[in-house]
Design a protein around this motif. Structure first.
Motif, mmCIF file in Angstrom:
data_model
loop_
_atom_site.group_PDB
_atom_site.id
_atom_site.type_symbol
_atom_site.label_atom_id
_atom_site.label_comp_id
_atom_site.label_asym_id
_atom_site.label_seq_id
_atom_site.Cartn_x
_atom_site.Cartn_y
_atom_site.Cartn_z
ATOM 1 N N VAL A 1 -42.922 -8.338 8.939
ATOM 2 C CA VAL A 1 -42.907 -7.949 7.527
ATOM 3 C C VAL A 1 -43.588 -6.596 7.390
ATOM 4 C CG1 VAL A 1 -43.770 -8.540 5.236
ATOM 5 C CG2 VAL A 1 -42.888 -10.333 6.746
ATOM 6 N N PRO A 2 -42.948 -5.611 6.759
ATOM 7 C CA PRO A 2 -43.581 -4.304 6.593
ATOM 8 C C PRO A 2 -44.892 -4.409 5.816
ATOM 9 C CG PRO A 2 -41.249 -4.176 6.071
ATOM 10 C CD PRO A 2 -41.577 -5.626 6.212
ATOM 11 N N ALA A 3 -45.724 -3.415 5.994
ATOM 12 C CA ALA A 3 -47.006 -3.368 5.288
ATOM 13 C C ALA A 3 -46.779 -3.290 3.786
ATOM 14 C CB ALA A 3 -47.812 -2.162 5.766
ATOM 15 N N ARG B 1 -56.572 -3.439 5.958
ATOM 16 C CA ARG B 1 -55.569 -2.520 6.497
ATOM 17 C C ARG B 1 -54.253 -2.706 5.757
ATOM 18 N NH1 ARG B 1 -54.490 -3.208 12.500
ATOM 19 N NH2 ARG B 1 -53.182 -1.408 11.985
ATOM 20 N N PRO B 2 -54.120 -2.119 4.564
ATOM 21 C CA PRO B 2 -52.908 -2.326 3.758
ATOM 22 C C PRO B 2 -51.654 -1.710 4.358
ATOM 23 C CG PRO B 2 -54.339 -0.678 2.755
ATOM 24 C CD PRO B 2 -55.126 -1.282 3.880
ATOM 25 N N ASP B 3 -51.815 -0.934 5.437
ATOM 26 C CA ASP B 3 -50.650 -0.329 6.075
ATOM 27 C C ASP B 3 -50.227 -1.090 7.325
ATOM 28 O OD1 ASP B 3 -52.913 0.288 7.531
ATOM 29 O OD2 ASP B 3 -52.286 2.348 7.971
ATOM 30 N N SER C 1 -37.143 3.277 13.737
ATOM 31 C CA SER C 1 -38.351 2.481 13.907
ATOM 32 C C SER C 1 -39.142 2.318 12.605
ATOM 33 C CB SER C 1 -39.254 3.126 14.976
ATOM 34 O OG SER C 1 -39.653 4.420 14.569
ATOM 35 N N THR C 2 -38.669 2.951 11.526
ATOM 36 C CA THR C 2 -39.379 2.882 10.254
ATOM 37 C C THR C 2 -39.346 1.463 9.699
ATOM 38 O OG1 THR C 2 -38.852 5.171 9.714
ATOM 39 C CG2 THR C 2 -39.479 3.750 7.895
ATOM 40 N N ALA C 3 -40.506 0.962 9.272
ATOM 41 C CA ALA C 3 -40.591 -0.323 8.588
ATOM 42 C C ALA C 3 -40.976 -0.034 7.146
ATOM 43 C CB ALA C 3 -41.631 -1.228 9.259
ATOM 44 N N ARG C 4 -40.137 -0.422 6.201
ATOM 45 C CA ARG C 4 -40.419 -0.122 4.801
ATOM 46 C C ARG C 4 -39.717 -1.127 3.908
ATOM 47 N NH1 ARG C 4 -36.356 4.574 2.712
ATOM 48 N NH2 ARG C 4 -34.507 3.964 3.886
#
Length: 204
Positions: A133-135, A35-37, A150-153
């Motif tokens: 940690v983001p994907a 699950r790389p995301d 809420s964006t994780a990047r």
């Protein structure tokens, strides 16, 4: 002339470096293989510390690091805050430096909030703390939606097994200059703030 890389791309070596912070690195890498995301929670203190700043102030710190300084280590954005990955020990030392600059309201636990009337809270995460940690893989959609709180990047993703990490003095320098620049910033934000790409080859 150095080329500007896609700063949001986590390489396999970068993923291996992140995973090495956890108790079971192989399990983390196996999860990302499947699950790389998927974001994960990793401990701080041994491989990296993290300094967390409100997104706008963190962006100003990041711009100072790249425009006038040595560049940055990995940087992520999560839930309206900027996560600046730093050398282990930074979380213990930076609060004292901030207090020395008369930014803090007093000593105490290294993980306490470091603040001043002019500077928003900087949260220092070290030994005993963990961060999300983001994907490694960002959305592959051809139409990227506007980032939300809420964006994780990744803004500057890890790309080697030993990325350069700034220490407390470098981050103090960036925070001081970000605070000074905030006084001169127009009430109108510059256009397309999220599109800036940092040249990771400049990192020292």
């Amino acid at each position: 002339m150095s080329s500007a890389w896609n700063a949001s791309h986590v390489t396999p070596d970068g993923a291996a470096w992140l995973a090495s912070a956890g108790t079971y690195p192989r399990s983390t890498l196996a999860l990302w293989e499947e699950r790389p995301d998927a974001p994960v929670v990793l401990p701080c203190g041994s491989v990296f510390d993290v300094v967390s700043a409100p997104a706008l102030f963190g962006r100003r710190m990041l711009d100072r690091l790249w425009d006038d300084g040595p560049g940055s280590g990995p940087v992520a954005e999560l839930r309206g805050r900027m996560l600046l990955f730093a050398a282990p020990g930074t979380a213990q030392r930076l609060p004292a430096l901030l207090e020395w600059e008369e930014w803090g309201a007093g000593g105490g636990d290294a993980r306490e909030t470091c603040r001043t009337d002019a500077v928003p809270p900087l949260l220092c995460h070290g030994t005993g703390d963990a961060v999300t940690v983001p994907a490694p893989t960002q959305s592959a959609s051809p139409v990227t939606p506007a980032p939300t709180r809420s964006t994780a990047r990744w803004l500057v993703a890890p790309d080697t097994r030993q990325p350069w990490l700034p220490g407390p003095e470098v981050l103090l320098w960036a925070a001081v200059r970000a605070a000074r620049s905030a006084v001169r910033i127009s009430i109108f934000p510059p256009p397309d703030q999220g599109a800036k790409v940092y040249d990771v080859s400049r990192r020292r």
